[in-house]
Structure formats: C-alpha cells, structure tokens
Motif scaffolding. Sequence first.
Motif, short mmCIF file in Angstrom:
data_model
loop_
_atom_site.label_atom_id
_atom_site.label_comp_id
_atom_site.label_asym_id
_atom_site.label_seq_id
_atom_site.Cartn_x
_atom_site.Cartn_y
_atom_site.Cartn_z
N MET A 1 2.83 20.88 3.86
CA MET A 1 1.65 21.26 3.11
C MET A 1 1.14 20.07 2.31
O MET A 1 1.91 19.38 1.65
N TRP A 2 -0.14 19.82 2.38
CA TRP A 2 -0.74 18.71 1.65
C TRP A 2 -0.77 19.02 0.17
O TRP A 2 -1.02 20.15 -0.25
N THR A 3 -0.50 18.01 -0.61
CA THR A 3 -0.55 18.15 -2.06
C THR A 3 -1.36 17.00 -2.64
O THR A 3 -1.25 15.88 -2.17
N PRO A 4 -2.19 17.25 -3.63
CA PRO A 4 -3.04 16.19 -4.18
C PRO A 4 -2.25 15.07 -4.85
O PRO A 4 -2.77 14.01 -5.10
N SER A 5 -0.96 15.27 -5.12
CA SER A 5 -0.17 14.23 -5.75
C SER A 5 0.46 13.28 -4.75
O SER A 5 1.12 12.33 -5.12
N PHE A 6 0.26 13.49 -3.44
CA PHE A 6 0.84 12.63 -2.42
C PHE A 6 0.16 11.27 -2.46
O PHE A 6 -1.06 11.18 -2.32
N SER A 7 0.95 10.22 -2.64
CA SER A 7 0.37 8.88 -2.74
C SER A 7 1.36 7.84 -2.23
O SER A 7 2.16 7.31 -3.01
N ALA A 8 1.32 7.55 -0.95
CA ALA A 8 2.27 6.60 -0.35
C ALA A 8 1.87 5.14 -0.56
O ALA A 8 2.71 4.28 -0.70
N GLN A 9 0.61 4.83 -0.52
CA GLN A 9 0.04 3.51 -0.77
C GLN A 9 0.59 2.39 0.10
O GLN A 9 1.15 1.42 -0.39
N PRO A 10 0.40 2.46 1.42
CA PRO A 10 0.78 1.33 2.27
C PRO A 10 -0.20 0.18 2.09
O PRO A 10 -1.36 0.40 1.73
N ASN A 11 0.26 -1.06 2.34
CA ASN A 11 -0.66 -2.20 2.20
C ASN A 11 -1.39 -2.53 3.49
O ASN A 11 -2.13 -3.51 3.55
N ASN A 12 -1.17 -1.72 4.54
CA ASN A 12 -1.89 -1.91 5.80
C ASN A 12 -1.85 -0.59 6.57
O ASN A 12 -1.44 0.44 6.02
N GLY A 29 5.29 4.71 10.12
CA GLY A 29 5.41 3.43 10.81
C GLY A 29 4.05 2.82 11.01
O GLY A 29 3.05 3.53 11.11
N GLY A 30 3.98 1.51 11.04
CA GLY A 30 2.70 0.85 11.24
C GLY A 30 2.80 -0.64 11.05
O GLY A 30 3.85 -1.25 11.22
N SER A 31 1.68 -1.23 10.63
CA SER A 31 1.61 -2.68 10.45
C SER A 31 1.71 -3.08 8.99
O SER A 31 1.39 -4.20 8.63
N PHE A 32 2.19 -2.20 8.15
CA PHE A 32 2.34 -2.50 6.72
C PHE A 32 3.62 -3.30 6.47
O PHE A 32 4.56 -3.28 7.27
N THR A 33 3.66 -4.00 5.35
CA THR A 33 4.87 -4.70 4.91
C THR A 33 5.38 -4.13 3.60
O THR A 33 6.52 -4.40 3.22
N THR A 34 4.54 -3.40 2.90
CA THR A 34 4.97 -2.70 1.69
C THR A 34 4.44 -1.28 1.71
O THR A 34 3.38 -0.99 2.28
N MET A 35 5.18 -0.41 1.08
CA MET A 35 4.77 0.99 0.92
C MET A 35 5.04 1.34 -0.53
O MET A 35 6.17 1.20 -1.02
N GLY A 36 4.01 1.74 -1.24
CA GLY A 36 4.17 2.06 -2.65
C GLY A 36 4.64 0.87 -3.47
O GLY A 36 5.35 1.03 -4.46
N GLY A 37 4.27 -0.34 -3.05
CA GLY A 37 4.67 -1.55 -3.76
C GLY A 37 6.08 -2.02 -3.47
O GLY A 37 6.54 -2.99 -4.06
N VAL A 38 6.79 -1.34 -2.57
CA VAL A 38 8.17 -1.68 -2.22
C VAL A 38 8.19 -2.27 -0.81
O VAL A 38 7.54 -1.74 0.09
N GLY A 39 8.93 -3.34 -0.62
CA GLY A 39 9.00 -3.98 0.70
C GLY A 39 9.59 -3.06 1.75
O GLY A 39 10.72 -2.62 1.64
N ARG A 40 8.79 -2.74 2.76
CA ARG A 40 9.23 -1.92 3.89
C ARG A 40 8.54 -2.48 5.13
O ARG A 40 7.36 -2.20 5.38
N PRO A 41 9.24 -3.29 5.94
CA PRO A 41 8.62 -4.00 7.07
C PRO A 41 8.31 -3.12 8.28
O PRO A 41 9.05 -3.09 9.25
N GLU A 45 10.57 5.50 4.67
CA GLU A 45 10.94 6.90 4.51
C GLU A 45 10.35 7.36 3.18
O GLU A 45 10.52 6.70 2.16
N LEU A 46 9.66 8.50 3.23
CA LEU A 46 8.96 9.01 2.05
C LEU A 46 9.41 10.44 1.75
O LEU A 46 9.84 11.16 2.65
N LEU A 47 9.26 10.83 0.51
CA LEU A 47 9.42 12.24 0.17
C LEU A 47 8.14 12.95 0.60
O LEU A 47 7.04 12.53 0.22
#
Length: 77
Positions: A1-12, A29-41, A45-47
Amino acid sequence: MWTPSFSAQPNNTVRALVLAHDDSRLYAGGSFTTMGGVGRPGVAELLPTTGAVTSFAPTDGGVVIAMDITPSGRLFF
C-alpha cells in the motif's frame, strides 16, 4: 500500500522493484549509486512502508536492469 511518507530518494534511475514474499522488504535496482544519501551501488533494500534504507549493503554494484527474489528470500539481480 502506498503511503505519503515513502521517500527512498535515489540519486539516479530505479529500473526494477521486487517485494519480499513476506512484504517485509522492498528491493530497488537501477543505475543509482546512493539511496537516501547512503552508498548503495545499483541495489538497495528498503522498508516498504517508509522507503528507509536498511543495513543491507552490497559491495559490488553496477546497473541493475532486472531483479527477482525466491520464496526462501534469495535475491537475484
């Protein structure tokens, strides 16, 4: 279920999403190197309720174009 507080913030771009069978984890998964300001190449994994980044931290990465998870919880990307 979508929630308005969901905010993953990938950099790509996010190209793939998969939800664990017990709904406890959402993988991106994708072409991002950070997710939520944390390095994830390329994979993170998100809540699923908030989009907060978990401690799951792959050391190798790249551009993920597809993902799947087995019923036992093994992630392939």
